[in-house]
Design an enzyme around this catalytic site. Structure first.
Site, PDB file in Angstrom:
ATOM      1  N   ARG A 176      -1.024  -0.363  -8.298  1.00 47.63           N
ATOM      2  CA  ARG A 176      -0.670   0.392  -9.503  1.00 47.63           C
ATOM      3  C   ARG A 176       0.659   1.100  -9.274  1.00 47.63           C
ATOM      4  O   ARG A 176       0.997   1.422  -8.122  1.00 47.63           O
ATOM      5  CB  ARG A 176      -1.760   1.459  -9.788  1.00 47.63           C
ATOM      6  CG  ARG A 176      -3.033   0.906 -10.418  1.00 47.63           C
ATOM      7  CD  ARG A 176      -4.073   2.013 -10.562  1.00 47.63           C
ATOM      8  NE  ARG A 176      -4.451   2.578  -9.259  1.00 47.63           N
ATOM      9  CZ  ARG A 176      -5.294   1.958  -8.427  1.00 47.63           C
ATOM     10  NH1 ARG A 176      -5.810   0.793  -8.768  1.00 47.63           N
ATOM     11  NH2 ARG A 176      -5.586   2.482  -7.257  1.00 47.63           N
ATOM     12  N   LYS A 196     -10.978  -3.630  11.135  1.00 49.95           N
ATOM     13  CA  LYS A 196      -9.828  -3.277  11.976  1.00 49.95           C
ATOM     14  C   LYS A 196      -9.899  -3.990  13.334  1.00 49.95           C
ATOM     15  O   LYS A 196      -8.877  -4.443  13.855  1.00 49.95           O
ATOM     16  CB  LYS A 196      -9.729  -1.760  12.166  1.00 49.95           C
ATOM     17  CG  LYS A 196      -9.208  -1.026  10.941  1.00 49.95           C
ATOM     18  CD  LYS A 196      -7.869  -1.585  10.481  1.00 49.95           C
ATOM     19  CE  LYS A 196      -7.296  -0.855   9.283  1.00 49.95           C
ATOM     20  NZ  LYS A 196      -6.044  -1.473   8.787  1.00 49.95           N
ATOM     21  N   GLY A 233      -0.581   4.669  -0.821  1.00 51.16           N
ATOM     22  CA  GLY A 233      -1.661   5.224   0.015  1.00 51.16           C
ATOM     23  C   GLY A 233      -1.186   6.430   0.808  1.00 51.16           C
ATOM     24  O   GLY A 233      -0.031   6.847   0.701  1.00 51.16           O
ATOM     25  N   GLN A 234      -2.084   6.988   1.641  1.00 53.99           N
ATOM     26  CA  GLN A 234      -1.728   8.212   2.380  1.00 53.99           C
ATOM     27  C   GLN A 234      -0.547   7.965   3.312  1.00 53.99           C
ATOM     28  O   GLN A 234       0.433   8.727   3.290  1.00 53.99           O
ATOM     29  CB  GLN A 234      -2.932   8.704   3.212  1.00 53.99           C
ATOM     30  CG  GLN A 234      -2.604   9.986   3.977  1.00 53.99           C
ATOM     31  CD  GLN A 234      -3.664  10.403   4.984  1.00 53.99           C
ATOM     32  OE1 GLN A 234      -4.519   9.617   5.389  1.00 53.99           O
ATOM     33  NE2 GLN A 234      -3.596  11.657   5.399  1.00 53.99           N
ATOM     34  N   ASP A 252       2.279  -1.919  -4.534  1.00 53.95           N
ATOM     35  CA  ASP A 252       0.882  -1.472  -4.582  1.00 53.95           C
ATOM     36  C   ASP A 252       0.239  -2.030  -5.851  1.00 53.95           C
ATOM     37  O   ASP A 252       0.917  -2.611  -6.699  1.00 53.95           O
ATOM     38  CB  ASP A 252       0.807   0.072  -4.551  1.00 53.95           C
ATOM     39  CG  ASP A 252      -0.488   0.570  -3.887  1.00 53.95           C
ATOM     40  OD1 ASP A 252      -0.420   1.374  -2.953  1.00 53.95           O
ATOM     41  OD2 ASP A 252      -1.570   0.092  -4.308  1.00 53.95           O
ATOM     42  N   GLY A 299       0.843  -1.199   0.000  1.00 54.77           N
ATOM     43  CA  GLY A 299       0.000   0.000   0.000  1.00 54.77           C
ATOM     44  C   GLY A 299       0.874   1.243   0.000  1.00 54.77           C
ATOM     45  O   GLY A 299       0.553   2.268   0.599  1.00 54.77           O
ATOM     46  N   ASP A 358      -0.942  -7.472  -5.848  1.00 54.30           N
ATOM     47  CA  ASP A 358      -2.314  -7.577  -5.331  1.00 54.30           C
ATOM     48  C   ASP A 358      -2.201  -8.458  -4.096  1.00 54.30           C
ATOM     49  O   ASP A 358      -2.068  -9.683  -4.207  1.00 54.30           O
ATOM     50  CB  ASP A 358      -3.232  -8.211  -6.380  1.00 54.30           C
ATOM     51  CG  ASP A 358      -4.635  -8.471  -5.805  1.00 54.30           C
ATOM     52  OD1 ASP A 358      -5.527  -8.854  -6.582  1.00 54.30           O
ATOM     53  OD2 ASP A 358      -4.808  -8.300  -4.563  1.00 54.30           O
ATOM     54  N   TYR A 366     -15.079  -0.760   7.691  1.00 53.18           N
ATOM     55  CA  TYR A 366     -13.647  -0.499   7.925  1.00 53.18           C
ATOM     56  C   TYR A 366     -13.310  -0.764   9.395  1.00 53.18           C
ATOM     57  O   TYR A 366     -12.362  -1.488   9.706  1.00 53.18           O
ATOM     58  CB  TYR A 366     -13.353   0.943   7.550  1.00 53.18           C
ATOM     59  CG  TYR A 366     -11.979   1.434   7.901  1.00 53.18           C
ATOM     60  CD1 TYR A 366     -11.807   2.408   8.878  1.00 53.18           C
ATOM     61  CD2 TYR A 366     -10.850   0.962   7.242  1.00 53.18           C
ATOM     62  CE1 TYR A 366     -10.549   2.885   9.190  1.00 53.18           C
ATOM     63  CE2 TYR A 366      -9.580   1.444   7.554  1.00 53.18           C
ATOM     64  CZ  TYR A 366      -9.444   2.409   8.529  1.00 53.18           C
ATOM     65  OH  TYR A 366      -8.200   2.900   8.843  1.00 53.18           O
TER      66      TYR A 366
END
Ligand code: VAH
Length: 316
Positions: free
Chosen positions: A34, A141, A9-10, A32, A6, A47, A137
């Site tokens: 992409r 978690k 991601g942020q 990631d 990831g 993936d 979500y």
């Protein structure tokens, strides 16, 4: 070698350069779904719902630590619950299984204040309390936290986790989160545009500036194993503020900046979350101490984004 799943991601976007600086470009693999716009260092398409693809990367690069930072966040997850649950859980379980079977030394999988629900105390939410999350979500978690503890107790895996508050950063555009208003608002302010906020002005939420979130992550990962008393996920706090308080802090830099409030479905999600977090266990176990407050975070975000937007304007 460290693997960051990831990486686009942020959190991943901001953590990657820190890990590359600390461990060296050749010891960090970014992965990631992409390719990122700009590739710095080793990048692999992955993936993480596919175990074989993960095993292949772990073997090829002799991975010893994994940061699993891929997940569908709170707002986006509500649009397709089963898809979000499957992605968040399959990736997390693949990471835990690969770690167990391939001698991975340390695994970081973040949790979130989204793990708390309506029966957790709203102010000074404690480390241990009933977790009845309102979003897919959050449910994923809480499940992930319990799997982390399971793999630690049964297989001795050195799992580490933080319940991130809303993370505020300049390095990436917001995507799919309920706290994303606190990032998007800065982009509009520096472009001298008004901002329409999807939360009500008095919505008090726990937040943290990215620099603090990254430092907490690296300090937790560097802590001696005998200091770690929490193997589900540590509460982590930076600051708490409302959209109205953030707007006022921004208006000290941009007096003409205006905000309109149009709460949407994300208001219900935000109202299910704590207003402030008690992170005394993290402070006790591994010396956590935030450095950024609303004023210093606002200054830093405006400085960074002004530079960013000024570089954009000539090309517009
Ligand atoms: C979200 N930014 O809004 C994430 C985070 C606590 C918020 O989980 O979903």
């Amino acid at each position: 070698t460290l693997l960051v799943i990831g990486a686009n991601g942020q959190i991943g976007t901001a953590l990657l350069p820190r890990l590359q600086a600390q461990f060296g470009m050749q010891h960090v693999v970014a992965a990631d779904l992409r390719k990122p716009q700009t590739e710095t260092g080793i990048f692999e398409l992955l993936d993480a719902t596919k175990p074989d693809a993960l095993v292949d990367i772990v073997r090829r690069y002799r991975v010893t630590q994994i940061y699993h930072l891929a997940a569908i966040l709170s707002a986006k997850g509500e649009s397709d619950p089963i898809w979000a649950w499957n992605l968040n859980m399959q990736t997390s379980l693949n990471v835990l299984e690969v770690a167990r079977l391939h001698g991975i030394r340390k695994v970081f999988v973040p949790s979130s204040i989204a793990a708390f629900g309506e029966h957790a105390p709203k102010d000074g939410t404690p480390q241990s309390t009933l977790l009845d999350p309102a979003t897919v979500y959050g449910i994923s978690k809480v499940a992930t936290e319990n799997w982390l503890l399971y793999y630690h107790k049964r297989y001795g895996l050195d799992v580490r986790s933080l319940r991130y508050p809303g993370v505020i950063s300049y390095q990436s555009m917001p995507g799919g989160g309920t706290t994303d208003y606190a990032v998007a608002i800065f982009h509009e302010a520096v472009r001298e545009q008004p901002y329409t906020c999807f939360l009500a002005p008095d919505t008090l939420l726990p937040m943290i500036y990215m620099d603090d979130a990254l430092r907490a992550t690296l300090e937790l990962m560097d802590a001696p194993e005998d200091r770690i008393s929490v193997r589900t996920s540590y509460n982590l706090a930076g600051m708490s503020f409302t959209p109205a308080e953030l707007t006022a802090a921004i208006q000290r830099h941009f007096p003409a900046f205006t905000v309109r409030y149009e709460p949407d479905f994300r208001q219900v999600i935000a109202d299910s979350w704590p207003r402030s977090i008690d992170d005394s266990v993290a402070r006790h176990d591994w010396g956590w101490q935030p450095a950024f407050d609303l004023t210093s975070m606002t200054q830093e975000m405006i400085t960074r984004l002004t530079a960013f937007h000024n570089t954009l304007i000539p090309t517009l």
